[in-house]
Design an enzyme around this catalytic site. Sequence first.
Site, short mmCIF file in Angstrom:
data_model
loop_
_atom_site.label_atom_id
_atom_site.label_comp_id
_atom_site.label_asym_id
_atom_site.label_seq_id
_atom_site.Cartn_x
_atom_site.Cartn_y
_atom_site.Cartn_z
N TYR A 33 50.82 -4.47 54.92
CA TYR A 33 51.31 -4.76 53.57
C TYR A 33 50.54 -3.94 52.55
O TYR A 33 49.50 -3.36 52.84
CB TYR A 33 51.20 -6.25 53.26
CG TYR A 33 49.80 -6.74 52.94
CD1 TYR A 33 49.43 -7.00 51.62
CD2 TYR A 33 48.86 -6.95 53.94
CE1 TYR A 33 48.15 -7.45 51.31
CE2 TYR A 33 47.59 -7.40 53.64
CZ TYR A 33 47.24 -7.65 52.32
OH TYR A 33 45.97 -8.08 52.02
N LYS A 151 45.47 -2.28 56.82
CA LYS A 151 45.81 -3.41 55.93
C LYS A 151 46.91 -4.26 56.57
O LYS A 151 48.08 -4.18 56.19
CB LYS A 151 46.22 -2.89 54.55
CG LYS A 151 46.19 -3.96 53.45
CD LYS A 151 46.37 -3.33 52.09
CE LYS A 151 46.43 -4.37 50.98
NZ LYS A 151 45.13 -5.04 50.77
N GLU A 183 32.42 -6.66 52.93
CA GLU A 183 33.27 -6.67 51.73
C GLU A 183 33.57 -8.11 51.36
O GLU A 183 33.10 -9.04 52.00
CB GLU A 183 34.56 -5.89 52.00
CG GLU A 183 35.35 -6.41 53.19
CD GLU A 183 36.49 -5.49 53.60
OE1 GLU A 183 36.87 -4.61 52.80
OE2 GLU A 183 37.01 -5.66 54.71
N LEU A 207 38.15 -2.30 54.35
CA LEU A 207 39.39 -1.72 53.86
C LEU A 207 39.08 -0.55 52.95
O LEU A 207 38.17 -0.61 52.12
CB LEU A 207 40.19 -2.77 53.08
CG LEU A 207 41.55 -2.31 52.57
CD1 LEU A 207 42.50 -2.07 53.73
CD2 LEU A 207 42.14 -3.33 51.61
#
Length: 287
Positions: A33, A151, A183, A207
């Site tokens: 996505y 992702k 993260e 990411l």
Amino acid sequence: MTRTVYVNGEFLPEDQAKISIFDRAFLMSDGVYEVTSVLDGKLIAFDGHLKRLERSLSELEIRNPLTEDEWLSIHRQLVEANGITDGLVYLQVTRGAPGDRDFAWPDPETCPPTVVLFTQNKPGLAESPAAKIGMKVISIPDIRWGRRDIKTVQLLYPSMGKMMAKKAGADDAWLVEDGLVTEGTSNNAYIVKGNQIITRQLSNDILHGITRAAVLTLAREAQMEVVERPFTIAEAQQADEAFISSASAFVMPVVEIDGAALGDGKPGKVSARMREIYLDEMRKTAI
């Protein structure tokens, strides 16, 4: 007003949208996505999101079902149809619905990808009150799979992390692996020490944030020193400032980590400045 959404080539009222129960995103989290912000009716960093979409699909060997122009057209039509001034456009591509459940990937020649897009209306998206008071974060173990650079739609643990933070009276969680921050649950993490902005280097561990890339470029242009390396929670608690970045939060200051206030417990000047110049640049380059 019922939203207009996009499903496999059709623009539909949201209550008429349907996806097969055999879609592999539903059964296997087999999909990717992207989320693109909209400010003043325009798309923010759209090219970056499209490039990352292409990379995610490629890593999972899913065919990109649309051209760049088609993706852009669908985004713009949804923004217009739903009257979005400030908000988000969510897109999802899955490996499709083969008609039954099987671990093996279906033949892409007979099972086309599923494509879904919808908007979320977020008036005043860039004027979030949190930017003035800052966020509180907790740390939790990072037990996600090893390909966080893709992702994917498998977001159960990030959702659990956000709920852990909520139960602890915080706003979000930073994930820690081997003693080092990777993260946030849905964002990249940074600390500020002197004239240095420190954030973990790109790898499969995090990411590859589109906002992250822009923030680091703008930081260098603003004569800040960017250091890409991991840091510990203890180091973060001793930092002058901290912040996170994401497509929907932009740049958001962090004022407390695991109960320890940073500096005077208020958003710092660097975080505020980075948010300001990021939003200014994104508005200039929006399409």
